[in-house]
Design an enzyme around this catalytic site. Structure first.
Site, mmCIF file in Angstrom:
data_model
loop_
_atom_site.group_PDB
_atom_site.id
_atom_site.type_symbol
_atom_site.label_atom_id
_atom_site.label_comp_id
_atom_site.label_asym_id
_atom_site.label_seq_id
_atom_site.Cartn_x
_atom_site.Cartn_y
_atom_site.Cartn_z
ATOM 1 N N SER A 99 0.820 -1.220 0.000
ATOM 2 C CA SER A 99 0.000 0.000 0.000
ATOM 3 C C SER A 99 0.850 1.263 0.000
ATOM 4 C CB SER A 99 -0.917 0.009 1.227
ATOM 5 O OG SER A 99 -0.144 -0.048 2.423
ATOM 6 N N HIS A 132 -39.894 22.644 -11.301
ATOM 7 C CA HIS A 132 -40.033 21.713 -12.437
ATOM 8 C C HIS A 132 -39.397 22.280 -13.707
ATOM 9 C CE1 HIS A 132 -42.998 19.368 -10.093
ATOM 10 N NE2 HIS A 132 -43.434 20.552 -9.696
ATOM 11 N N SER A 166 -13.827 25.148 -27.643
ATOM 12 C CA SER A 166 -13.958 23.949 -28.467
ATOM 13 C C SER A 166 -12.788 23.869 -29.437
ATOM 14 C CB SER A 166 -15.275 23.982 -29.246
ATOM 15 O OG SER A 166 -15.291 23.010 -30.272
#
Length: 464
Positions: free
Chosen positions: A27, A160, A281
């Protein structure tokens, strides 16, 4: 003390551990995060051994000096791990022996890795809780400051995902800030339960050598001592509680992020994210993507998974320590890192967010005042159920005629109820609408001011 193989448990075994098992069992790749608290715990335990007469003063000083050197190497990045260091305890003890010799073998007297590791974890998590509390308080303060500065901005409230009633922008901010104050309160409670000393519990039965656990508690500044040695070494409910706290906090942050993602779309255009918390983008030059908010939303799932995973690990374990508990640390470290990043990014988003007040105002529409129209009739003495029906008829009439609700004439409204009179014109004022909600907790300015004072008082009390 480590055997010739370098293992703390090697004396019982003859054959070598399979290399695949060696890697599977280790570990050190992640519990190396505990190096500092492991040294702290060992220093406190050496003082306990000295008081119990199990170390001489000279031996204790030698161990303390060696542990300081171990810590220095970790801090400077010069500590060298070797292939036999299966965990942080093995690594530190092995290095201590290299530095001071056989005296290092006395440090583990009466101590098990079972109580050692859970002490380390509690020490580490205690500090982490304090750090995360500070980050969460900073986020809440940022939200409250923003709410105070923009109290007079009105925009549509939604239920909603449909436009419902006019509210103050500050009321929306405070709705999320108040939820986060409960998260900050919960984290303090989690820290309180973490802050309990397990050291001195041994593997299962306790410590037989007269080690003073009260001294250990004071040395490590724990608030209390565990009551039962079996429980102390095997219980990880404090880890589960921390992971659940993080899951609930991330639920609140994810919901806030979802609102803001919607509000910054062209379809809403209520807010605009700072370039510092947006990306573009690779194909579409016009895009400005709310990646900061989307990642906050998505990382909630990662945290939920760690919480559910640990609970699944714990639910089938027999009493006392089992190696399954090694799974707790990766979950804690990952969730702690995630929460730290999310809280800092959320604070940055809120502090740099630009609002489009004009767009918010233009999104308000008379149909959102239908409830106010019903309240108008209630104030005239009509029972609410009848008033609700009358307002609904007015909405239907306006839709049938193809006009806004506030474009109905007084004569047309009076065909629905004779209680309508010339003062109905006051209903169509959005500022008047929000101001009627003056009860504590409402969206009127007086109530919003009260909420701001209350949240600030809560923060002050939590930090006391």
């Amino acid at each position: 003390m480590a055997s010739e193989s370098g293992k703390l448990w090697g004396g019982r075994f003859v054959g070598a551990v399979d290399p695949i098992m060696e890697k599977f069992n280790a570990s050190i790749a992640y519990d190396r995060h505990l190096w500092e608290v492991d040294v702290q715990g060992s220093k406190a335990y050496s003082r306990g051994l000295e008081k119990a007469g199990l170390l001489t003063k000279a031996e204790m000083d030698q161990i303390l000096h060696g542990l300081d050197k171990v810590a220095e190497e970790w801090a400077q990045g010069t500590f060298k791990l070797n292939s036999n260091d299966e965990d942080i305890h093995t690594a530190n003890e092995r290095r201590l022996k290299e530095l001071i010799g056989a005296t290092a073998g006395k440090l583990h007297t009466g101590r098990s890795r079972n109580d050692q590791v859970v002490t380390d974890l509690r020490l580490w998590m205690r500090q982490t809780c304090s750090t995360l509390s500070g980050l969460l308080w900073e986020l809440i303060r940022t939200m409250v400051d923003r709410a105070e500065a923009e109290r007079d901005v009105l925009f549509p409230g939604y239920t909603h995902l449909q436009r419902a009633q006019p509210i103050r922008w500050s009321h929306w901010i405070l709705s999320h800030a108040v939820a986060l104050t409960r998260d900050s309160e919960r984290l303090l409670e989690v820290r309180k339960r973490i802050n309990v000393l397990p050291l001195g519990s041994g593997a299962i039965a306790g410590n037989p050598l007269g080690v003073d656990r009260e001294l250990l508690r004071a040395e490590l500044n724990f608030g209390a001592i565990t009551l039962n040695s079996m429980d102390a070494t095997s219980e990880r409910d404090f880890v589960a509680e921390f992971l659940f706290w993080a899951s609930l906090c991330m639920t609140h942050l994810s919901r806030m992020a979802e609102d803001l993602i919607l509000y910054c779309t062209k379809e809403f255009s209520f807010v605009q994210l700072s370039d510092a918390y947006s990306t573009g983008s690779s194909l579409m030059p016009q895009k400005k993507n709310p990646d900061s908010l989307e990642l906050i939303r998505s990382k909630a799932g990662r945290v939920f998974g760690r919480c559910a995973g640990l609970l699944m690990t714990l639910k089938g374990l027999p009493s006392t320590y089992n190696k399954d508990l090694q799974e707790d640390k990766e979950a804690v470290f990952e969730v702690s890192d995630t929460m730290s990043a999310v809280l800092q990014v959320a604070t940055g988003v809120i502090s740099t967010l630009q609002i489009h007040q004009e767009n918010m105002g233009q999104a308000l529409s008379p149909d959102m005042l239908a409830t106010d129209l019903a309240y108008y009739l209630v104030r005239k003495g009509m029972p609410f159920r009848q008033a609700h029906e009358a307002s609904g008829k007015a909405v239907f009439m306006a839709e049938t005629k193809g006009v806004a609700l506030n474009q109905l004439s007084l004569q047309e409204l009076q065909t629905i109820s004779p209680l309508f009179s010339g003062d109905v014109i006051c209903v169509w004022d959005y500022g008047h609408s929000v101001e009627q909600y003056g009860a504590l907790g409402g969206t009127a300015r007086s109530s919003v001011d009260w909420q701001i004072r209350q949240v600030r008082a809560l923060l002050q009390a939590q930090q006391a």
